[in-house]
Design an enzyme around this catalytic site. Sequence first.
Site, PDB file in Angstrom:
ATOM      1  N   PRO A  86       0.805  -1.235   0.000  1.00 52.26           N
ATOM      2  CA  PRO A  86       0.000   0.000   0.000  1.00 52.26           C
ATOM      3  C   PRO A  86       0.836   1.282   0.000  1.00 52.26           C
ATOM      4  O   PRO A  86       0.318   2.340  -0.306  1.00 52.26           O
ATOM      5  CB  PRO A  86      -0.822  -0.089   1.290  1.00 52.26           C
ATOM      6  N   GLU A 113       0.701  -7.800   8.133  1.00 51.73           N
ATOM      7  CA  GLU A 113       0.811  -6.358   8.317  1.00 51.73           C
ATOM      8  C   GLU A 113       1.947  -5.774   7.484  1.00 51.73           C
ATOM      9  O   GLU A 113       2.209  -4.589   7.530  1.00 51.73           O
ATOM     10  CB  GLU A 113       1.001  -6.004   9.802  1.00 51.73           C
ATOM     11  N   ARG A 150      -2.384  -7.158 -21.437  1.00 53.50           N
ATOM     12  CA  ARG A 150      -3.128  -6.583 -22.554  1.00 53.50           C
ATOM     13  C   ARG A 150      -2.208  -5.887 -23.547  1.00 53.50           C
ATOM     14  O   ARG A 150      -2.583  -5.643 -24.686  1.00 53.50           O
ATOM     15  CB  ARG A 150      -4.154  -5.552 -22.083  1.00 53.50           C
ATOM     16  N   ASP A 165      -8.282   2.662 -25.632  1.00 51.55           N
ATOM     17  CA  ASP A 165      -8.660   2.572 -24.220  1.00 51.55           C
ATOM     18  C   ASP A 165      -8.711   3.929 -23.536  1.00 51.55           C
ATOM     19  O   ASP A 165      -7.992   4.838 -23.915  1.00 51.55           O
ATOM     20  CB  ASP A 165      -7.611   1.768 -23.440  1.00 51.55           C
TER      21      ASP A 165
HETATM   22  C1  4G3 Z   1       1.485  -4.006   4.054  1.00 50.43           C
HETATM   23  C2  4G3 Z   1      -1.035  -3.863  -1.588  1.00 50.43           C
HETATM   24  C3  4G3 Z   1       0.419  -4.739   3.534  1.00 50.43           C
HETATM   25  C4  4G3 Z   1       2.733  -4.110   3.499  1.00 50.43           C
HETATM   26  C5  4G3 Z   1      -0.853  -4.788  -0.568  1.00 50.43           C
HETATM   27  C6  4G3 Z   1       1.868  -5.721   1.940  1.00 50.43           C
HETATM   28  C7  4G3 Z   1      -2.938  -3.011  -0.462  1.00 50.43           C
HETATM   29  C8  4G3 Z   1      -2.084  -2.966  -1.562  1.00 50.43           C
HETATM   30  C9  4G3 Z   1       0.624  -5.601   2.485  1.00 50.43           C
HETATM   31  C10 4G3 Z   1       2.949  -4.994   2.447  1.00 50.43           C
HETATM   32  C11 4G3 Z   1      -1.746  -4.763   0.509  1.00 50.43           C
HETATM   33  C12 4G3 Z   1      -2.294  -1.962  -2.652  1.00 50.43           C
HETATM   34  C13 4G3 Z   1      -0.500  -6.393   1.904  1.00 50.43           C
HETATM   35  N1  4G3 Z   1      -2.750  -3.885   0.507  1.00 50.43           N
HETATM   36  N2  4G3 Z   1      -3.003  -0.900  -2.389  1.00 50.43           N
HETATM   37  N3  4G3 Z   1      -1.642  -5.589   1.594  1.00 50.43           N
HETATM   38  O1  4G3 Z   1      -1.780  -2.157  -3.736  1.00 50.43           O
HETATM   39  O2  4G3 Z   1       4.174  -5.127   1.903  1.00 50.43           O
END
Ligand code: 4G3
Length: 405
Positions: A86, A113, A150, A165
């Site tokens: 994230p 986490e 794609r 697209d």
């Molecule tokens: C924290 C990607 C959580 C660190 C992964 C992986 C959302 C996304 C995670 C980590 C995720 C996204 C796993 N959540 N927004 N969770 O792309 O390395």
Amino acid sequence: MRIDVLTLFPEMFQGPTNESLLKKAQQKGLLSLEVVNLRDFTSDKHKTADDTPYGGGPGMVMKVDVVARALSSIVNRPSSVILLCPTGKQLTQQKVNELAKQEHLVLLCGHYEGVDERVREMVDEEISIGDYVLTGGEIPAMVLIDAVARHIPGVVKESESVKQDSYYDGLLDFPSYTRPEEFSGKKVPDVLLSGNHAEIAKWRREQALIKTRQRRPDLLAKANVYLALLHYPVYNKRQDIVSTCITGFDLHDIARCACTFGIKKYYVVNPLPAQREFAELIRSFWMDDSSLEFNWTRAEAFKLISIKESLDETIDEIIRAEGQKPTVVGTSAKAVGKTKFKDLKREMSGAKQPYLLVIGTGWGIADEVFERFDLILEPIIGKDEYNHLSVRSANAIILDRLLGR
Ligand code: 4G3
């Protein structure tokens, strides 16, 4: 293209990557997808892939040694190792297009986490699919695979359809209709039934623009570009470093060109006080009240002009206005620049950061200035070696290539 996915949940990839286009891409040998179970790289009898965080707190952290062993098991050095998390840089169509050009990607799916911070040093980049948290990086990895696949030639039947697209050219899609011609009193727009292809293309472009302006005005936001016309230090015919004179033509023509292409400010850079006074005089002459009334288009262009003593002073002013250093882009008629116009155009259209385009007078910008450039554009090439465009002509071509529709 080859994609290796490292995950604790390989089963999750079964469905989505084995249907429809992704399935066909693999059958045709265009995409080779390898899903690797991270648990195979654990080192204890409980197959532990995660552990509690040092310092305490809730949740579990993915272990660095497990990831390291899994990464080193991959044969052939991949073009890019990507962690889906994230906090990564957001995946955009532009990024997808870049990734699609690579030979071999490795996608690392974080879970729990997060991952041990030392894992981040083992990856080339971190990508997020959006500003929200999921239980794992598996779905983001599948999103990335789908978006990238794609663009592998042969995966989507008509490559024209990829070009049409949403986002491809920075606009949302135009509206589409299929049979029936009338449904619950709602008719298909006449122009689409007219058979007039030019009219249809024009209508679609207009509709795409209207939709984009309504729903995603941010996509139409102009690139953030400044322009500087450098009079010193430049070479003369004999390769001496000189300061050239400001000309009326360069003030008028480049200002109007800058205005046409949405340049934020046109800096005229000259260290000689008398030259700057001359330029100020012309500027104020064309911007007084009667000119504003008589020829407002010219006055509008002249508003962009700012007269500066040096390139440093110019860059400092941009830093003060923007709160960050601009990417300084040099131009040259000689073959010293490697940056392609179309690559810079792409980069600039999506970027919020400022750019400063530097164009030179005389017989070219002095070598010492080239160290200041973050990028140098490829030269403009005509029919042969004859390559003596005026700075006004070169500027017009450069702005059209970078900022023209
Ligand atoms: C924290 C990607 C959580 C660190 C992964 C992986 C959302 C996304 C995670 C980590 C995720 C996204 C796993 N959540 N927004 N969770 O792309 O390395």
